[in-house]
Write a protein that holds these residues in place. Structure first.
Motif, PDB file in Angstrom:
ATOM      1  N   ASP A 129     -81.294  66.601 150.753  1.00 58.34           N
ATOM      2  CA  ASP A 129     -80.657  67.913 150.767  1.00 58.34           C
ATOM      3  C   ASP A 129     -80.544  68.394 149.328  1.00 58.34           C
ATOM      4  N   VAL A 130     -80.889  69.642 149.083  1.00 57.11           N
ATOM      5  CA  VAL A 130     -80.895  70.133 147.713  1.00 57.11           C
ATOM      6  C   VAL A 130     -79.491  70.156 147.108  1.00 57.11           C
ATOM      7  N   GLU A 131     -78.470  70.417 147.899  1.00 59.95           N
ATOM      8  CA  GLU A 131     -77.099  70.394 147.368  1.00 59.95           C
ATOM      9  C   GLU A 131     -76.737  68.994 146.882  1.00 59.95           C
ATOM     10  N   ARG A 132     -77.101  68.001 147.673  1.00 60.72           N
ATOM     11  CA  ARG A 132     -76.856  66.605 147.270  1.00 60.72           C
ATOM     12  C   ARG A 132     -77.709  66.251 146.058  1.00 60.72           C
ATOM     13  N   ALA A 133     -78.942  66.743 146.027  1.00 61.77           N
ATOM     14  CA  ALA A 133     -79.825  66.488 144.881  1.00 61.77           C
ATOM     15  C   ALA A 133     -79.225  67.045 143.598  1.00 61.77           C
ATOM     16  N   LEU A 134     -78.650  68.232 143.680  1.00 59.93           N
ATOM     17  CA  LEU A 134     -78.013  68.820 142.500  1.00 59.93           C
ATOM     18  C   LEU A 134     -76.792  68.014 142.066  1.00 59.93           C
ATOM     19  N   GLU A 135     -76.007  67.531 143.031  1.00 57.92           N
ATOM     20  CA  GLU A 135     -74.848  66.691 142.694  1.00 57.92           C
ATOM     21  C   GLU A 135     -75.297  65.435 141.953  1.00 57.92           C
ATOM     22  N   VAL A 136     -76.303  64.765 142.503  1.00 55.39           N
ATOM     23  CA  VAL A 136     -76.807  63.533 141.889  1.00 55.39           C
ATOM     24  C   VAL A 136     -77.376  63.829 140.510  1.00 55.39           C
TER      25      VAL A 136
ATOM     26  N   ALA B 231     -86.633  72.777 144.896  1.00 57.20           N
ATOM     27  CA  ALA B 231     -85.700  72.038 145.747  1.00 57.20           C
ATOM     28  C   ALA B 231     -86.345  70.735 146.221  1.00 57.20           C
ATOM     29  N   TYR B 232     -87.596  70.821 146.652  1.00 56.13           N
ATOM     30  CA  TYR B 232     -88.316  69.623 147.099  1.00 56.13           C
ATOM     31  C   TYR B 232     -88.432  68.613 145.955  1.00 56.13           C
ATOM     32  N   THR B 233     -88.812  69.094 144.779  1.00 53.84           N
ATOM     33  CA  THR B 233     -88.984  68.201 143.631  1.00 53.84           C
ATOM     34  C   THR B 233     -87.660  67.553 143.235  1.00 53.84           C
ATOM     35  N   LEU B 234     -86.574  68.314 143.279  1.00 58.60           N
ATOM     36  CA  LEU B 234     -85.260  67.741 142.976  1.00 58.60           C
ATOM     37  C   LEU B 234     -84.878  66.665 143.988  1.00 58.60           C
ATOM     38  N   CYS B 235     -85.161  66.908 145.257  1.00 58.07           N
ATOM     39  CA  CYS B 235     -84.844  65.922 146.289  1.00 58.07           C
ATOM     40  C   CYS B 235     -85.652  64.640 146.079  1.00 58.07           C
ATOM     41  N   VAL B 236     -86.933  64.779 145.818  1.00 60.29           N
ATOM     42  CA  VAL B 236     -87.774  63.602 145.583  1.00 60.29           C
ATOM     43  C   VAL B 236     -87.316  62.872 144.323  1.00 60.29           C
ATOM     44  N   SER B 237     -87.005  63.618 143.268  1.00 58.45           N
ATOM     45  CA  SER B 237     -86.607  63.011 141.991  1.00 58.45           C
ATOM     46  C   SER B 237     -85.289  62.258 142.074  1.00 58.45           C
ATOM     47  N   THR B 238     -84.408  62.687 142.981  1.00 51.80           N
ATOM     48  CA  THR B 238     -83.084  62.057 143.079  1.00 51.80           C
ATOM     49  C   THR B 238     -82.943  61.153 144.296  1.00 51.80           C
ATOM     50  N   GLY B 239     -83.982  61.091 145.129  1.00 53.83           N
ATOM     51  CA  GLY B 239     -83.916  60.228 146.309  1.00 53.83           C
ATOM     52  C   GLY B 239     -82.984  60.759 147.382  1.00 53.83           C
TER      53      GLY B 239
END
Length: 88
Positions: free
Chosen positions: A50-57, A39-47
């Motif tokens: 929130d992990v839900e927003r990271a998944l959307e992006v 979740a942290y890596t997804l958030c950093v990778s997508t800027g």
């Protein structure tokens, strides 16, 4: 903003979604730690924060990328057909 390579992002999303479903079903602490890391890596990778927003992006970005091409390996020496020598 720099974007992660689509193959890396796809792997992160797939692993996060699979593990988060497994954690919800089994409550295993060792998987839970990995889910938080993903979740942290997804958030950093997508800027995002929130992990839900990271998944959307991530899903939006991946939708704009052509599907990965199948890897083809060159034929081995034994698979190549060699031309027959011409008679002398």
């Amino acid at each position: 903003m720099l974007r992660p390579h689509p193959a890396v992002l796809r792997h992160l999303v797939d692993e996060y979604e699979a593990l988060s479903a497994a954690v919800a079903a089994s409550e295993q602490a060792d998987l839970s730690t990995r889910v938080h890391d993903l979740a942290y890596t997804l958030c950093v990778s997508t800027g995002t924060r929130d992990v839900e927003r990271a998944l959307e992006v991530a899903h939006q970005w991946l939708a704009t990328v052509p599907p990965p091409a199948r890897e083809t390996t060159p034929p081995t020496v034994t698979e190549r057909r060699m031309a027959a020598p011409e008679p002398a």
